[in-house]
Design an enzyme around this catalytic site. Structure first.
Site, PDB file in Angstrom:
ATOM      1  N   ARG A  98       0.805  -1.180  -0.129  1.00  0.00           N
ATOM      2  CA  ARG A  98      -0.112   0.050   0.130  1.00  0.00           C
ATOM      3  C   ARG A  98       0.889   1.234   0.137  1.00  0.00           C
ATOM      4  NH1 ARG A  98      -3.064   1.888  -2.861  1.00  0.00           N
ATOM      5  NH2 ARG A  98      -3.848  -0.313  -2.449  1.00  0.00           N
ATOM      6  N   LYS A 133       1.882  24.827  -5.322  1.00  0.00           N
ATOM      7  CA  LYS A 133       0.571  24.357  -4.556  1.00  0.00           C
ATOM      8  C   LYS A 133       0.826  23.015  -4.739  1.00  0.00           C
ATOM      9  CE  LYS A 133      -2.184  28.047  -6.218  1.00  0.00           C
ATOM     10  NZ  LYS A 133      -3.270  28.766  -7.275  1.00  0.00           N
ATOM     11  N   LYS A 165       3.730  39.508  -5.214  1.00  0.00           N
ATOM     12  CA  LYS A 165       2.591  39.326  -5.454  1.00  0.00           C
ATOM     13  C   LYS A 165       1.593  40.431  -4.842  1.00  0.00           C
ATOM     14  CE  LYS A 165       0.974  35.347  -5.937  1.00  0.00           C
ATOM     15  NZ  LYS A 165       0.486  33.865  -5.935  1.00  0.00           N
ATOM     16  N   GLU A 195       4.031  40.024 -10.205  1.00  0.00           N
ATOM     17  CA  GLU A 195       2.696  39.523 -10.855  1.00  0.00           C
ATOM     18  C   GLU A 195       1.779  40.589 -10.855  1.00  0.00           C
ATOM     19  OE1 GLU A 195       0.130  36.603  -8.444  1.00  0.00           O
ATOM     20  OE2 GLU A 195      -0.835  38.403  -7.810  1.00  0.00           O
ATOM     21  N   ASP A 225      -1.659  37.346 -14.507  1.00  0.00           N
ATOM     22  CA  ASP A 225      -2.735  36.631 -13.850  1.00  0.00           C
ATOM     23  C   ASP A 225      -3.787  37.001 -14.344  1.00  0.00           C
ATOM     24  OD1 ASP A 225      -3.012  34.742 -11.777  1.00  0.00           O
ATOM     25  OD2 ASP A 225      -3.573  36.416 -10.443  1.00  0.00           O
TER      26      ASP A 225
END
Length: 286
Positions: A98, A133, A165, A195, A225
Protein backbone atom coordinates in the site's frame (compact mmCIF):
# COMPACT_ATOMS: atom_id res chain seq x y z
CA UNK A 1 15.63 11.71 -8.36
CA UNK A 2 18.12 11.61 -5.53
CA UNK A 3 17.13 9.02 -2.88
CA UNK A 4 17.71 11.62 -0.16
CA UNK A 5 14.46 13.26 -1.33
CA UNK A 6 12.29 10.27 -0.50
CA UNK A 7 13.98 7.88 1.93
CA UNK A 8 12.67 9.58 5.06
CA UNK A 9 9.24 10.11 3.48
CA UNK A 10 8.98 6.40 2.77
CA UNK A 11 10.15 5.52 6.27
CA UNK A 12 7.52 7.79 7.83
CA UNK A 13 4.80 6.34 5.62
CA UNK A 14 5.78 2.78 6.60
CA UNK A 15 5.84 3.72 10.28
CA UNK A 16 2.37 5.21 9.91
CA UNK A 17 1.02 2.06 8.30
CA UNK A 18 2.77 -0.54 10.45
CA UNK A 19 2.10 1.27 13.72
CA UNK A 20 3.29 -0.35 16.92
CA UNK A 21 2.40 -3.97 16.21
CA UNK A 22 3.35 -4.40 12.56
CA UNK A 23 1.25 -6.07 9.86
CA UNK A 24 -1.06 -8.25 11.96
CA UNK A 25 -2.70 -9.90 8.95
CA UNK A 26 0.45 -10.79 7.04
CA UNK A 27 2.50 -11.76 10.08
CA UNK A 28 -0.27 -14.11 11.21
CA UNK A 29 -0.82 -15.83 7.87
CA UNK A 30 2.51 -15.77 6.01
CA UNK A 31 5.52 -17.76 7.28
CA UNK A 32 8.65 -15.69 7.79
CA UNK A 33 10.60 -17.80 5.29
CA UNK A 34 7.99 -17.57 2.50
CA UNK A 35 9.08 -16.01 -0.78
CA UNK A 36 6.91 -14.80 -3.66
CA UNK A 37 6.89 -13.14 -7.06
CA UNK A 38 4.63 -10.19 -7.86
CA UNK A 39 4.05 -7.50 -10.47
CA UNK A 40 3.00 -3.87 -10.35
CA UNK A 41 0.61 -3.30 -13.24
CA UNK A 42 -1.42 -0.36 -14.51
CA UNK A 43 -5.20 -0.63 -14.42
CA UNK A 44 -5.55 2.56 -16.46
CA UNK A 45 -3.32 4.06 -19.19
CA UNK A 46 -0.98 6.84 -18.06
CA UNK A 47 2.56 8.16 -17.64
CA UNK A 48 4.90 6.39 -15.23
CA UNK A 49 6.67 8.17 -12.35
CA UNK A 50 7.91 7.08 -8.94
CA UNK A 51 9.23 3.56 -9.59
CA UNK A 52 12.28 4.19 -7.37
CA UNK A 53 10.07 5.46 -4.56
CA UNK A 54 7.92 2.34 -4.73
CA UNK A 55 11.01 0.14 -4.73
CA UNK A 56 12.30 1.96 -1.65
CA UNK A 57 9.21 0.95 0.33
CA UNK A 58 9.88 -2.75 -0.23
CA UNK A 59 13.63 -2.50 0.29
CA UNK A 60 13.27 -0.69 3.60
CA UNK A 61 11.18 -3.59 4.85
CA UNK A 62 13.60 -6.18 3.50
CA UNK A 63 16.72 -5.48 1.41
CA UNK A 64 16.39 -8.93 -0.16
CA UNK A 65 13.46 -7.75 -2.30
CA UNK A 66 14.52 -7.56 -5.96
CA UNK A 67 12.78 -5.17 -8.37
CA UNK A 68 13.01 -5.25 -12.16
CA UNK A 69 11.60 -2.12 -13.81
CA UNK A 70 10.07 -2.81 -17.22
CA UNK A 71 8.68 0.66 -17.93
CA UNK A 72 10.86 3.57 -16.84
CA UNK A 73 9.74 6.86 -15.36
CA UNK A 74 8.72 9.25 -18.12
CA UNK A 75 7.37 6.47 -20.36
CA UNK A 76 3.71 5.70 -21.07
CA UNK A 77 1.90 2.58 -19.89
CA UNK A 78 -1.27 0.95 -21.19
CA UNK A 79 -4.06 -0.59 -19.14
CA UNK A 80 -3.03 -4.04 -17.93
CA UNK A 81 0.64 -3.52 -18.75
CA UNK A 82 3.26 -4.60 -16.20
CA UNK A 83 5.45 -1.75 -14.94
CA UNK A 84 7.74 -3.74 -12.62
CA UNK A 85 8.38 -7.28 -11.41
CA UNK A 86 9.24 -8.07 -7.80
CA UNK A 87 10.53 -11.13 -6.00
CA UNK A 88 11.62 -11.71 -2.46
CA UNK A 89 10.27 -12.29 1.06
CA UNK A 90 6.47 -12.47 0.91
CA UNK A 91 5.96 -10.49 4.09
CA UNK A 92 7.88 -7.49 2.74
CA UNK A 93 5.93 -7.56 -0.52
CA UNK A 94 2.59 -7.64 1.27
CA UNK A 95 3.40 -5.13 4.01
CA UNK A 96 4.96 -2.62 1.61
CA UNK A 97 2.26 -2.86 -1.05
CA UNK A 98 0.00 0.00 0.00
CA UNK A 99 2.80 2.46 0.80
CA UNK A 100 4.51 1.74 -2.52
CA UNK A 101 1.30 2.09 -4.53
CA UNK A 102 0.21 5.23 -2.66
CA UNK A 103 3.40 7.03 -3.64
CA UNK A 104 3.64 5.67 -7.14
CA UNK A 105 -0.03 6.09 -8.03
CA UNK A 106 0.06 9.71 -6.89
CA UNK A 107 3.20 10.52 -8.86
CA UNK A 108 1.95 8.69 -11.96
CA UNK A 109 -1.26 10.70 -11.73
CA UNK A 110 0.65 13.99 -11.72
CA UNK A 111 2.84 12.87 -14.62
CA UNK A 112 -0.23 11.79 -16.57
CA UNK A 113 -2.18 15.06 -16.31
CA UNK A 114 1.00 17.02 -16.97
CA UNK A 115 1.51 15.03 -20.16
CA UNK A 116 -2.04 15.81 -21.21
CA UNK A 117 -1.69 19.58 -20.84
CA UNK A 118 1.78 19.54 -22.41
CA UNK A 119 0.28 17.76 -25.41
CA UNK A 120 -2.49 20.36 -25.53
CA UNK A 121 0.06 23.14 -26.22
CA UNK A 122 2.21 21.14 -28.62
CA UNK A 123 3.04 23.28 -31.62
CA UNK A 124 3.35 26.45 -29.54
CA UNK A 125 6.47 27.81 -27.84
CA UNK A 126 4.93 28.00 -24.36
CA UNK A 127 6.23 25.65 -21.68
CA UNK A 128 4.03 24.18 -18.93
CA UNK A 129 5.35 24.80 -15.40
CA UNK A 130 4.09 23.77 -11.98
CA UNK A 131 3.71 25.94 -8.85
CA UNK A 132 4.22 25.72 -5.08
CA UNK A 133 0.69 24.32 -4.68
CA UNK A 134 2.01 20.95 -3.60
CA UNK A 135 1.30 18.43 -0.85
CA UNK A 136 3.30 19.46 2.25
CA UNK A 137 6.44 17.35 2.43
CA UNK A 138 6.07 15.93 -1.08
CA UNK A 139 7.16 18.92 -3.16
CA UNK A 140 10.39 17.42 -4.51
CA UNK A 141 8.55 14.24 -5.54
CA UNK A 142 5.62 16.05 -7.12
CA UNK A 143 7.85 18.42 -9.06
CA UNK A 144 9.83 15.41 -10.26
CA UNK A 145 6.58 13.86 -11.50
CA UNK A 146 5.83 17.07 -13.43
CA UNK A 147 9.16 16.69 -15.23
CA UNK A 148 8.33 13.07 -16.03
CA UNK A 149 5.13 14.33 -17.63
CA UNK A 150 7.06 16.68 -19.89
CA UNK A 151 6.51 19.84 -17.84
CA UNK A 152 9.04 22.15 -16.18
CA UNK A 153 9.45 23.37 -12.64
CA UNK A 154 8.76 26.83 -11.28
CA UNK A 155 10.59 27.83 -8.10
CA UNK A 156 10.92 25.09 -5.49
CA UNK A 157 10.44 27.36 -2.50
CA UNK A 158 10.52 30.86 -1.13
CA UNK A 159 14.31 30.82 -1.02
CA UNK A 160 15.33 30.23 -4.65
CA UNK A 161 13.54 33.07 -6.49
CA UNK A 162 11.53 36.24 -5.85
CA UNK A 163 7.85 36.48 -6.81
CA UNK A 164 6.25 39.78 -5.81
CA UNK A 165 2.48 39.43 -5.46
CA UNK A 166 -0.39 41.78 -4.70
CA UNK A 167 -0.08 41.52 -0.92
CA UNK A 168 3.62 42.36 -1.09
CA UNK A 169 2.72 45.48 -3.07
CA UNK A 170 0.13 46.52 -0.50
CA UNK A 171 2.79 46.41 2.21
CA UNK A 172 5.48 48.11 0.11
CA UNK A 173 3.15 50.77 -1.25
CA UNK A 174 4.19 50.57 -4.90
CA UNK A 175 5.82 48.38 -7.53
CA UNK A 176 8.86 50.62 -7.63
CA UNK A 177 9.39 50.49 -3.87
CA UNK A 178 8.92 46.71 -3.74
CA UNK A 179 11.46 46.14 -6.52
CA UNK A 180 13.91 48.58 -4.97
CA UNK A 181 13.78 46.72 -1.64
CA UNK A 182 14.21 43.36 -3.34
CA UNK A 183 17.19 44.39 -5.44
CA UNK A 184 18.94 45.84 -2.38
CA UNK A 185 18.48 42.54 -0.54
CA UNK A 186 18.96 39.62 -2.95
CA UNK A 187 22.09 38.51 -4.75
CA UNK A 188 22.84 38.88 -8.43
CA UNK A 189 22.00 35.23 -9.16
CA UNK A 190 18.39 35.51 -7.94
CA UNK A 191 15.64 35.99 -10.52
CA UNK A 192 12.86 38.48 -9.78
CA UNK A 193 9.29 38.10 -11.03
CA UNK A 194 6.30 40.41 -10.54
CA UNK A 195 2.64 39.44 -10.63
CA UNK A 196 0.42 41.86 -12.54
CA UNK A 197 -3.34 41.84 -13.15
CA UNK A 198 -3.69 44.71 -15.59
CA UNK A 199 -1.93 46.22 -18.57
CA UNK A 200 -1.48 49.42 -16.58
CA UNK A 201 0.47 47.57 -13.87
CA UNK A 202 2.57 45.89 -16.53
CA UNK A 203 3.33 49.16 -18.27
CA UNK A 204 4.42 50.70 -14.97
CA UNK A 205 6.68 47.74 -14.17
CA UNK A 206 8.33 47.72 -17.61
CA UNK A 207 8.94 51.47 -17.46
CA UNK A 208 11.27 51.07 -14.47
CA UNK A 209 14.11 49.87 -16.70
CA UNK A 210 17.24 49.03 -14.75
CA UNK A 211 17.22 48.39 -11.04
CA UNK A 212 18.40 51.41 -9.01
CA UNK A 213 22.17 51.35 -8.68
CA UNK A 214 22.52 48.14 -10.73
CA UNK A 215 23.26 47.67 -14.40
CA UNK A 216 20.57 45.03 -14.82
CA UNK A 217 16.80 45.04 -15.43
CA UNK A 218 14.60 45.62 -12.41
CA UNK A 219 12.55 42.60 -13.52
CA UNK A 220 13.41 39.23 -15.02
CA UNK A 221 9.84 37.95 -15.50
CA UNK A 222 6.20 38.94 -15.11
CA UNK A 223 3.31 36.75 -14.05
CA UNK A 224 0.23 37.72 -16.07
CA UNK A 225 -2.51 36.62 -13.73
CA UNK A 226 -6.06 35.80 -14.87
CA UNK A 227 -6.00 38.08 -17.87
CA UNK A 228 -8.65 37.78 -20.62
CA UNK A 229 -7.14 36.43 -23.83
CA UNK A 230 -7.14 39.77 -25.66
CA UNK A 231 -5.34 41.48 -22.76
CA UNK A 232 -2.96 38.54 -22.38
CA UNK A 233 -2.00 38.80 -26.05
CA UNK A 234 -1.22 42.51 -25.69
CA UNK A 235 0.68 41.92 -22.45
CA UNK A 236 2.87 39.26 -24.05
CA UNK A 237 3.69 41.65 -26.89
CA UNK A 238 4.68 44.32 -24.36
CA UNK A 239 6.98 41.84 -22.59
CA UNK A 240 8.65 40.48 -25.69
CA UNK A 241 12.35 41.24 -25.81
CA UNK A 242 12.32 42.68 -22.29
CA UNK A 243 11.19 40.07 -19.74
CA UNK A 244 9.96 36.49 -19.57
CA UNK A 245 6.16 36.30 -19.70
CA UNK A 246 4.19 33.77 -17.65
CA UNK A 247 0.44 33.22 -17.97
CA UNK A 248 -1.51 31.87 -15.02
CA UNK A 249 -5.02 31.42 -13.68
CA UNK A 250 -7.57 28.65 -14.19
CA UNK A 251 -5.86 27.09 -17.20
CA UNK A 252 -7.12 23.64 -18.21
CA UNK A 253 -6.23 21.21 -21.03
CA UNK A 254 -9.29 22.58 -22.85
CA UNK A 255 -8.15 26.22 -22.63
CA UNK A 256 -4.37 25.77 -22.65
CA UNK A 257 -4.03 25.98 -26.44
CA UNK A 258 -5.88 29.31 -26.53
CA UNK A 259 -3.56 30.68 -23.87
CA UNK A 260 -0.47 29.32 -25.65
CA UNK A 261 -1.63 30.95 -28.89
CA UNK A 262 -1.21 34.32 -27.15
CA UNK A 263 2.52 33.61 -27.00
CA UNK A 264 3.57 33.53 -23.32
CA UNK A 265 6.93 31.91 -22.58
CA UNK A 266 5.48 29.96 -19.65
CA UNK A 267 2.05 28.71 -18.59
CA UNK A 268 1.85 27.90 -14.88
CA UNK A 269 -0.74 25.39 -13.68
CA UNK A 270 -1.30 24.63 -10.00
CA UNK A 271 -3.83 21.83 -10.28
CA UNK A 272 -1.41 19.39 -11.92
CA UNK A 273 0.12 18.90 -8.48
CA UNK A 274 -2.67 19.70 -6.02
CA UNK A 275 -5.61 18.04 -7.78
CA UNK A 276 -4.25 15.34 -10.09
CA UNK A 277 -6.21 12.08 -9.77
CA UNK A 278 -4.21 9.03 -8.72
CA UNK A 279 -3.38 6.58 -11.50
CA UNK A 280 -4.94 3.22 -10.65
CA UNK A 281 -2.16 0.66 -10.10
CA UNK A 282 -2.24 -2.81 -8.63
CA UNK A 283 0.21 -5.27 -7.11
CA UNK A 284 -0.60 -8.88 -8.01
CA UNK A 285 1.14 -12.01 -6.77
CA UNK A 286 2.07 -14.60 -9.40
Amino acid sequence: MNPIHYRNLVRLALEEDLGRAGDLTTDSIVPAAARSRAVIAARRPGRVAGTDVAAEAFRQLDPEVEIETLIADGEDVQSGQVIARLRGPSRALLSGERTALNFMGHLCGIATVTREIVEAVAGYDSRIVCTRKTTPGLRALEKYAVRMGGGCNHRFGLDDAVLIKDNHLKVAGSVKEALSRVRRRVGHMVKVELEVDTLQQLEQALSLGEAPGLKRPALDAVLLDNMPLDELRRAVQMCRGQVISEASGGITPETAAQVAACGPDLISVGWITHSAPTLDLGLDFE
